[in-house]
Design an enzyme around this catalytic site. Structure first.
Site, PDB file in Angstrom:
ATOM      1  N   LEU A  26       0.866  -1.181   0.000  1.00  0.00           N
ATOM      2  CA  LEU A  26       0.000   0.000   0.000  1.00  0.00           C
ATOM      3  C   LEU A  26       0.901   1.229   0.000  1.00  0.00           C
ATOM      4  O   LEU A  26       1.911   1.261   0.709  1.00  0.00           O
ATOM      5  CB  LEU A  26      -0.895   0.033   1.238  1.00  0.00           C
ATOM      6  CG  LEU A  26      -2.182  -0.802   1.225  1.00  0.00           C
ATOM      7  CD1 LEU A  26      -2.881  -0.689   2.573  1.00  0.00           C
ATOM      8  CD2 LEU A  26      -3.122  -0.375   0.110  1.00  0.00           C
ATOM      9  N   ASP A  27       0.532   2.250  -0.774  1.00  0.00           N
ATOM     10  CA  ASP A  27       1.274   3.510  -0.745  1.00  0.00           C
ATOM     11  C   ASP A  27       1.247   4.087   0.665  1.00  0.00           C
ATOM     12  O   ASP A  27       0.297   3.849   1.425  1.00  0.00           O
ATOM     13  CB  ASP A  27       0.659   4.518  -1.714  1.00  0.00           C
ATOM     14  CG  ASP A  27       0.909   4.153  -3.169  1.00  0.00           C
ATOM     15  OD1 ASP A  27       1.860   3.410  -3.437  1.00  0.00           O
ATOM     16  OD2 ASP A  27       0.141   4.626  -4.034  1.00  0.00           O
TER      17      ASP A  27
END
Length: 306
Positions: free
Chosen positions: A46-47
């Site tokens: 996930l960013d």
């Protein structure tokens, strides 16, 4: 002689509700430290700005990571219409603007081309490698480069709500390797108004959901305490999308040594299918089913095996 890694021989899945800010790697390191685990990994990055489900495998569960990574995932995200950024999200600089604001019907009409087997160009600010260099590093150095389009399977994409003229909330279910930021960017282009992601949350991934996930606050509060182990899920929770085949004691012994072992046939398993073998409720191996035997590809070394 290799240095022995310190920590507990603990195996299973930890489902974290990641907050905005830390990288996925930082969350994995935090979980490994909090559980005092020897080994940890995650099933899908996930960013840093993104929130939601991050599935973290400990110990022997790391051998099941590919099966969760390959599963479908669901994202709910908000896009800002009328602005494009160099990162395709709110972290970047605005590089183009438009006064156009599509109607709800226009947005819905633009979604079908993004569903199914599509080709997608990852954002320039991404971890994709270009001639051995990360794309984000090249972008920060203002290098001129192109990223080749990659295949992506999108199971569904729909607009959930329209808070105001500048924003729309969408939900997407897709396979591995998808970039929500690219969907927002390309949708903005298709609508002729430009767009970028302002909020992104992963709501489920394969067999795991955010409901009941371990929060960042709980992780910090219960770190290195016995109470934290209550949040450890069984290794086999990552295998629910694969058929399970019970095996004989002899079959279990053979598979633990890397050899084909006898399993009990199941109606939904055919020759050549990938499945996992279980003995006395514990996973033994993942492999290929052939003529009454499972040919192991990955073998689990779990404690207290009978």
């Amino acid at each position: 002689m290799a240095r022995r890694r310190k920590g507990r021989d603990i195996s299973g899945w930890v489902i974290v509700d990641k907050p905005s800010g830390p990288t996925s790697t930082a969350v994995v390191n935090k979980v490994r430290w909090a559980f005092d685990a020897k080994k940890a990994g995650h099933a899908g990055t996930l960013d840093p700005a993104a929130t939601g489900l991050l599935a973290i495998a400990l110990g022997e569960a790391t051998k099941t990571v590919p099966y969760v990574t390959d599963a479908l995932k669901a994202y709910r995200f908000t896009i800002r219409l009328g602005q494009a950024t160099n990162t395709d999200d709110a972290e970047g600089e605005v590089i183009a603007e438009s006064d156009a604001r599509p109607s709800d019907d226009a947005i819905r009409a633009a979604l079908p081309p993004f569903i199914g087997d599509i080709m997608q160009v990852p954002p320039k600010y991404s971890a994709v490698k270009i001639d051995g260099e990360r794309a984000y590093a090249l972008a920060r150095d203002e290098e001129d480069f192109e990223i080749a389009a990659r295949p992506l399977y999108v199971d569904s994409l729909e607009m959930i709500s329209r808070p105001d003229a500048d924003h729309a909330v969408l939900e997407m279910v897709c396979g591995k390797g998808g970039y929500v930021r690219s969907i927002a960017r390309d949708l903005g282009e298709a609508l002729g108004c430009r767009a970028h992601v302002t909020e992104l949350r992963r709501v489920w991934s394969g067999p795991f959901e955010t409901e009941g996930a371990l929060s960042w606050e709980e992780l910090e509060e219960k770190a290195r305490t016995p109470e934290l182990d209550a949040h450890l899920r069984p290794l086999q929770d990552g295998l629910v999308d694969l058929p399970m085949l019970p095996c004989t004691p002899e079959g279990a012994s053979r598979m633990r040594n890397g050899n084909p072992g006898m399993v009990m046939a199941a109606a939904d398993v055919e020759y050549g299918d990938t499945a996992w073998a279980s003995y006395q409720g514990k996973p033994v191996a993942i492999g290929i089913y052939r003529s009454g035997e499972l040919h192991p590809a990955r073998v689990f070394n779990l404690p207290d095996e009978a």
